[in-house]
Scaffold this active site. Sequence first.
Site, PDB file in Angstrom:
ATOM      1  N   CYS A   2      -3.913  -6.829  13.045  1.00 36.89           N
ATOM      2  CA  CYS A   2      -5.199  -6.514  13.663  1.00 36.89           C
ATOM      3  C   CYS A   2      -5.556  -5.054  13.422  1.00 36.89           C
ATOM      4  O   CYS A   2      -4.859  -4.326  12.729  1.00 36.89           O
ATOM      5  CB  CYS A   2      -5.146  -6.803  15.164  1.00 36.89           C
ATOM      6  SG  CYS A   2      -4.643  -8.503  15.563  1.00 36.89           S
ATOM      7  N   LEU A  59      -6.766 -10.436  13.866  1.00 39.15           N
ATOM      8  CA  LEU A  59      -6.224 -11.418  12.935  1.00 39.15           C
ATOM      9  C   LEU A  59      -5.330 -12.333  13.762  1.00 39.15           C
ATOM     10  O   LEU A  59      -4.300 -11.907  14.277  1.00 39.15           O
ATOM     11  CB  LEU A  59      -5.413 -10.758  11.821  1.00 39.15           C
ATOM     12  CG  LEU A  59      -4.789 -11.713  10.800  1.00 39.15           C
ATOM     13  CD1 LEU A  59      -5.872 -12.379   9.965  1.00 39.15           C
ATOM     14  CD2 LEU A  59      -3.811 -10.980   9.894  1.00 39.15           C
ATOM     15  N   ASN A  83      -2.188  -3.838  17.988  1.00 37.91           N
ATOM     16  CA  ASN A  83      -1.994  -4.316  16.624  1.00 37.91           C
ATOM     17  C   ASN A  83      -0.493  -4.526  16.471  1.00 37.91           C
ATOM     18  O   ASN A  83       0.265  -3.562  16.511  1.00 37.91           O
ATOM     19  CB  ASN A  83      -2.515  -3.281  15.636  1.00 37.91           C
ATOM     20  CG  ASN A  83      -2.219  -3.613  14.176  1.00 37.91           C
ATOM     21  OD1 ASN A  83      -2.334  -2.755  13.320  1.00 37.91           O
ATOM     22  ND2 ASN A  83      -1.837  -4.847  13.884  1.00 37.91           N
ATOM     23  N   GLY A  84      -0.062  -5.770  16.311  1.00 34.52           N
ATOM     24  CA  GLY A  84       1.369  -5.984  16.124  1.00 34.52           C
ATOM     25  C   GLY A  84       1.845  -7.342  16.573  1.00 34.52           C
ATOM     26  O   GLY A  84       1.052  -8.241  16.871  1.00 34.52           O
ATOM     27  N   THR A 337       3.829   7.215  -5.949  1.00 31.78           N
ATOM     28  CA  THR A 337       4.604   5.976  -5.830  1.00 31.78           C
ATOM     29  C   THR A 337       3.827   4.918  -5.078  1.00 31.78           C
ATOM     30  O   THR A 337       3.833   3.732  -5.445  1.00 31.78           O
ATOM     31  CB  THR A 337       5.934   6.241  -5.102  1.00 31.78           C
ATOM     32  OG1 THR A 337       6.596   7.342  -5.708  1.00 31.78           O
ATOM     33  CG2 THR A 337       6.831   5.029  -5.149  1.00 31.78           C
ATOM     34  N   ARG A 340       0.937   3.441  -7.203  1.00 34.90           N
ATOM     35  CA  ARG A 340       1.469   2.577  -8.260  1.00 34.90           C
ATOM     36  C   ARG A 340       1.876   1.206  -7.724  1.00 34.90           C
ATOM     37  O   ARG A 340       1.577   0.172  -8.322  1.00 34.90           O
ATOM     38  CB  ARG A 340       2.689   3.236  -8.899  1.00 34.90           C
ATOM     39  CG  ARG A 340       2.417   4.454  -9.753  1.00 34.90           C
ATOM     40  CD  ARG A 340       3.736   5.057 -10.192  1.00 34.90           C
ATOM     41  NE  ARG A 340       3.579   6.206 -11.099  1.00 34.90           N
ATOM     42  CZ  ARG A 340       4.600   6.915 -11.571  1.00 34.90           C
ATOM     43  NH1 ARG A 340       5.834   6.584 -11.228  1.00 34.90           N
ATOM     44  NH2 ARG A 340       4.376   7.925 -12.394  1.00 34.90           N
TER      45      ARG A 340
END
Length: 581
Positions: A2, A59, A83-84, A337, A340
């Site tokens: 979320c 979500l 959120n979690g 990093t 990529r």
Amino acid sequence: MCGFVGAFDLSAGSRPIDEGLRDELRAQVLDMSRKIRHRGPDWSGVYTGGNAILSHERLAIVDPLSGKQPLVSTDGTVILAVNGEIYNHKDIRASYSGKYGFKTQSDCEVIIPLYLSKGVDFLEDLSGIFAFALYDAGKDLYVVARDEIGVIPLYQGWDEDGRYYVASELKALEGHCCTIEEFPNGCYYVGGKGAGVLATPEPVRWYRRDWERFEAVEHNTSDLALLRTGLEASVKKQLMSDVPYGVLLSGGLDSSIIAAITQKFASKRVESGSTESAWWPRLHSFAIGLEGSPDLAAARTAADFIGTVHHEVHFTVQEALDALPDVIYHIETYDITTVRASTPMYLLARVIKSMGIKMVLSGEGSDELFGGYLYFHKAPSPREFHEELVRKVGKLHLYDCLRANKSLSAWGVEGRVPFLDKEFIDIAMRLHPADKMCSSQAGGRGEGFADGKRMEKWLLRKAFEDLLPQGICWRQKEQFSDGVGYNWIDTLKKVAESKVSDSQFAARAKRFPVNTPVTKEEYYYREIFASLFPSETAARTVPHEASVACSTARALEWDAAWKDMDEPSGRAVAGVHEQAY
């Protein structure tokens, strides 16, 4: 996964709070929240009252029907945006049976009764990944907190009137806050007019462990059976889901172990205590790479052995290059990093979402817990090895966790990371450091040494070798951005060389005085980032340190040849990477 935005201390400005100002701030928070709606495309909710505004983008993974947020306590005074995932929510619910009237089946609702009974001293009770903002309207105080590792992103900011904001992503605060910072992992913050003695001038660290000190682990033993049961328990509880889920499978050791364990439990619904058949009994796995990449071939081998319904996604270098601005917008970093590796993961997440999968399990965190990066072959002693692990675990929120969370959330997919379960981290980090090492300087403890060397993550490989094909179990470490196809990184360097002139690069300190780029590739990403997040305060949220093969700057002291290098690819560790081929 979320997203939320919280605004607090609304009365901090010179203008008195009235309905007109409150409506203006509410409209502003809703606008901020729209920028992170990709994280939660299933539902939007907002609370306005007292000295706070909370907006949530959901979500739905657990309790899709009634678990919309912000969540509100039974008496209407405590408002919560999270959120979690709280994996032990059923145990917590049972402990409050008859004491608190739950209004939903949401796993996150347990935070409210914990707060009501314990104040801020409940965070260790949670087993999960989380960032949340809680407003106690009765006391006019707020609590903001983040999980121990920082799997879930969280930012904080202040506007010119001194109002305090928190948001799941940087983009929600950019343009509204004159100062923006990452909210530190493993910390909580208490503020508001009614906070009184509970108020904290800055975030307070709640997560501390004995294993942060080498002396606490230097005489420990290494129990492979405990290692295995601990990781299996972590995977099983993270299968908590009311929607279809899958696994990311690169063909490397870590993702293959997670996929194999998930397959072991996938036929039953863990919410029922594994007594009911799973709603989606076939486990789907996903891999991405350039045509002919090392990861794609290995992933096929692993999937065939494990028995998943496997999906192989091919991308072209041009498709990835075209996606770079969108990727950097979503991951909110210019770290080499991370850019990529995030790009193929971002492309893969779109395919996963198109197939109706809303949650995936991933292998992030293993290399930090077991010393899996190839530069660990150069660790000079158990103490140096362990202290580097502690540094790497402490920086996960800046790199791998950020990449996995934001690349997937860009398409409304939640990523779960069983290696970074709080209980399993304790098991892994309390293993004897010498037993994790790759060289004879470990003191010869245990079997598996050959010519004074032992493969990285040997303990993990031995614990799970019966679940995997030999070629996968003993496949040498391949960083994700390398494994999807070496031409990806090589092309990025060439593109950066062509896009950034020598004169531009020579004047880089004038163009970017904060975190000045050290390579043309970094300059290229920084230009994109600056076009999306122009403020200097946004640039400061991005980590910036020299690295070889994903090392910290401190580990560069292990090899004199690394002194003047700054290349995060695993191929930078000459003589180690090539042994795999």
